[in-house]
Design an enzyme around this catalytic site. Structure first.
Site, PDB file in Angstrom:
ATOM      1  N   CYS A 335      15.547   7.969  47.082  1.00 30.81           N
ATOM      2  CA  CYS A 335      15.468   9.583  46.982  1.00 30.81           C
ATOM      3  C   CYS A 335      14.317   9.933  46.679  1.00 30.81           C
ATOM      4  CB  CYS A 335      16.539   9.893  45.684  1.00 30.81           C
ATOM      5  SG  CYS A 335      18.274   9.100  45.970  1.00 30.81           S
ATOM      6  N   HIS A 414       4.479   3.415  41.432  1.00 26.39           N
ATOM      7  CA  HIS A 414       5.232   2.362  41.815  1.00 26.39           C
ATOM      8  C   HIS A 414       5.622   1.237  40.882  1.00 26.39           C
ATOM      9  CE1 HIS A 414       7.393  -0.203  44.617  1.00 26.39           C
ATOM     10  NE2 HIS A 414       7.247   0.383  45.397  1.00 26.39           N
ATOM     11  N   HIS A 498       7.975  26.476  37.536  1.00 30.40           N
ATOM     12  CA  HIS A 498       9.396  26.218  38.159  1.00 30.40           C
ATOM     13  C   HIS A 498       9.527  24.564  38.155  1.00 30.40           C
ATOM     14  CE1 HIS A 498       9.865  30.352  39.150  1.00 30.40           C
ATOM     15  NE2 HIS A 498       8.785  30.274  39.713  1.00 30.40           N
ATOM     16  N   HIS A 502      14.665  16.126  41.120  1.00 31.21           N
ATOM     17  CA  HIS A 502      15.610  15.623  41.789  1.00 31.21           C
ATOM     18  C   HIS A 502      17.145  15.296  41.218  1.00 31.21           C
ATOM     19  CE1 HIS A 502      17.977  12.751  44.242  1.00 31.21           C
ATOM     20  NE2 HIS A 502      17.925  11.666  43.631  1.00 31.21           N
ATOM     21  N   HIS A 531      25.731  20.948  41.373  1.00 29.99           N
ATOM     22  CA  HIS A 531      27.148  21.313  41.637  1.00 29.99           C
ATOM     23  C   HIS A 531      27.548  21.748  43.084  1.00 29.99           C
ATOM     24  CE1 HIS A 531      30.111  24.546  41.134  1.00 29.99           C
ATOM     25  NE2 HIS A 531      30.505  23.921  40.021  1.00 29.99           N
ATOM     26  N   ASN A 535      24.482  15.117  45.126  1.00 30.11           N
ATOM     27  CA  ASN A 535      23.188  14.426  45.318  1.00 30.11           C
ATOM     28  C   ASN A 535      22.835  14.270  46.877  1.00 30.11           C
ATOM     29  OD1 ASN A 535      21.032  12.462  45.494  1.00 30.11           O
ATOM     30  ND2 ASN A 535      21.735  11.134  43.994  1.00 30.11           N
TER      31      ASN A 535
END
Length: 607
Positions: A335, A414, A498, A502, A531, A535
């Site tokens: 993702c 990583h 802001h 994710h 909502h 995802n």
């Protein structure tokens, strides 16, 4: 007018010193405020609620109790040593009691070494810290003003003869002046030429699924039950996950999974990817009026679907892009691959000037639906939904006037060297050889460790000097002087306006809100994206950015932090700055429903 900023900064300094005194010096000197004498009307006295067996006097404008004794605090413990104050009783005569009942002024003497409870409450520490932040931020200007005044006064004292003498000295040293000027021009030229090319986000588009692809919770459960692949325990587990997932009733699944039985074939998977990518790209080309042949760099990321020819080749074929386009296809990176694709496009734009780059972030669900009963592999079925985004970047300076954002930083972390991190999100077959993605129970702990490493690198790049000084000071106090104080968590709200976190799930958003000390407004884009769309993997951060724009909250100069987590395990960040104040977009995924948001998301949604 220059006096007002100076006064403001001096005020911030005084408030900061007050904050230090009340939070650092005061606790160390508990005998500073002892043996105070106060005088006030007895009608304003009242006994407050007992605290640890003690009774305190407080203020109350309405209650007029009858006092028969006075509590005096003395710093003596039962064993005779110093310690917490304990009350001792002082009895009054009948005349004194009568005076108190009639509201006369009486004197109450408090012998206390405890910290006064109401003092810190009278100082709004939020504004004290804000003053400290502005003070440190503008410290150079504050120090430069006296220097400038001193130089101005000194020049004003010089007469015509002294000015002529200075000019004569410069004339006789003409060679030195020319050499210094040449060196200055050379240094400025080197600086300008060595600066990285700016990377602008011209515009972007998010895929809006068709209404027929929406799946309500009861439809999801009914379909799962009728499919015959899941036992009763698995069905109940999926129900519980859906109830607590934070997803709404309007999320979408690909058309192949609406069929009974489902059709997770290669043709259906290709159709899903084409629908998502081409719809987003068509909207992007329409909004920017850029021709496909003008694109010099193409980066596509999709973690679980990597056919041959690749997804990037499908786009080149569809839009008849030029033959020398530099195309890249990123797979298996989870993702967080959307930020990785942005970072790759940024590096390519540093090498190739005067061109455009397109980044396409998506995920394919059709061929990656799990039809087994292992619980750790059922969670993705409940959370992942259809989505995708296409982003147009450019390093052309002429594009700045219409671009929305400028890329400021990208930071990649990583943790794949650690075995637990490597296997916490792992694609594998279960005991019945059914393919799926396993989510480890240690996922949140591993994500927290990756986030810590990521913000350690990102912090010095974005945090104001005031926050860095506080962090460094607390670190020195803990490590060098072995002081037992809590670690200082930098306030990233001072660095960003802001946050696009994710939307991996409710737990991910909750943990970041707690650990970064964010408000509900800061995480609203993430919660509402989860909502409404679920995802959507690497594209979720773009739905969140579009939510902020659709609410009309984006102002010129605002900084945005996009942060995403992915398999491997990776945590990646991208920092953008708004070039101009943005109006709500005329077209986008939130256009049809933005007026209904935000909505209250129940902890447990029964259906």
């Amino acid at each position: 007018m220059a006096v007002f900023p100076v006064l403001f900064l001096l005020r911030g300094l005084s408030m900061s010193l007050l904050w230090v005194a009340t939070t650092v010096v005061w606790p160390w000197n508990s005998t500073f405020f002892a043996f105070h004498h106060f005088s006030f009307p007895a009608s304003l006295l009242r006994p407050s609620l007992p605290v640890d067996g003690r009774t305190f006097f407080g203020w109350h404008p309405r209650l007029v109790p009858v006092f028969h004794r006075e509590t005096r605090f003395e710093p003596k413990m039962a064993n005779g040593g110093d310690g917490p104050p304990r009350p001792s009783v002082m009895h009054f005569s009948p005349s004194e009691q009568h005076s108190r009942m009639n509201g006369e002024r009486v004197a109450v003497q408090i012998n206390s070494r405890r910290r006064l409870p109401d003092f810190l409450q009278s100082v709004n520490l939020k504004y004290v810290k804000l003053g400290y932040h502005y003070l440190i931020t503008h410290l150079v200007i504050l120090l430069f003003i006296p220097l400038l005044l001193a130089v101005t006064l000194e020049v004003g004292r010089m007469g015509p003869e002294e000015m002529w003498q200075l000019w004569a000295n410069l004339e006789f040293n003409l060679v030195s002046v020319l050499i210094c000027s040449a060196l200055l021009v050379f240094a400025v030229t080197v600086y300008v030429m060595s600066r990285p090319r700016p990377v602008y986000l011209v515009d972007y588009a998010c895929y809006l699924p068709d209404e027929k692809l929406k799946v309500k919770f009861w439809q999801f459960m009914e379909h799962s039950e009728k499919s015959g692949h899941f036992d009763e325990k698995s069905l109940e587990f999926q129900r519980r996950i859906l109830e607590r997932s934070g997803l709404g009733e309007e999320t979408c699944l690909p058309i192949a999974l609406h069929s009974l039985p489902a059709k997770p074939c290669m043709a259906s998977a290709r159709a899903e990817s084409e629908e998502v990518m081409f719809t987003a790209l068509d909207e992007l080309f329409e909004k920017t009026k850029i021709k496909p042949k003008d694109i010099g760099i193409l980066v596509v990321n999709c973690s679980l679907f990597n056919p041959t020819p690749s997804l990037s080749a499908m786009i080149v074929n569809k839009y008849h892009m030029r033959g020398n386009i530099r195309s890249y296809n990123l797979g298996g990176m989870g993702c967080s691959a959307g930020v990785i694709a942005i970072d790759l496009a940024k590096d390519m734009l540093q090498v190739h000037g005067g061109t455009y780059a397109i980044v396409v972030s998506t995920e394919n669900i059709t061929q990656n639906w799990y039809f087994g009963n292992r619980k750790s592999m059922l969670i993705p079925n409940c959370l992942f939904r259809v989505g995708g985004a296409a982003i147009l970047l450019s390093n052309k300076r002429s594009e700045r006037r219409r671009a929305k954002y400028e890329l400021v930083h990208t930071v990649r972390t990583h943790k794949g060297a650690d075995d637990k991190s490597f296997r916490c999100v792992y694609q594998e077959q279960d005991e019945n050889l059914r393919m799926g993605v396993t989510l480890s129970k240690d996922l949140m702990a591993i994500a927290g460790d990756a986030l810590k490493t990521n913000i350690t690198t990102l912090g010095p790049l974005v945090l104001p000097l005031s926050e860095q000084l506080l962090f460094f000071g607390i670190l020195v106090a803990r490590k060098v002087f072995n002081m037992k104080i809590k670690p200082y968590i930098p306030d990233f709200k001072l660095a960003f306006d802001h946050f696009c976190i994710h939307a991996g799930g409710r737990a991910v958003i909750d943990e970041l809100e707690k650990n970064l000390q964010l408000s509900t407004d800061h995480v609203e884009p993430s919660r509402m994206t989860l909502h409404r769309f679920g995802n959507t993997s690497s594209s979720s951060i773009w739905y969140e950015l579009n939510y902020i724009e659709s609410k009309g909250k984006m102002r010129k100069g605002d900084r945005i932090w996009q942060i995403a987590f992915g398999s491997g395990f990776k945590c990646n960040s991208a920092v953008w700055q708004a070039i101009r104040t943005l109006k709500p977009p005329a077209k986008g995924p939130w256009l049809h429903c933005i007026d209904r948001y935000p909505v209250k998301v129940a902890e447990v949604y029964k259906f």
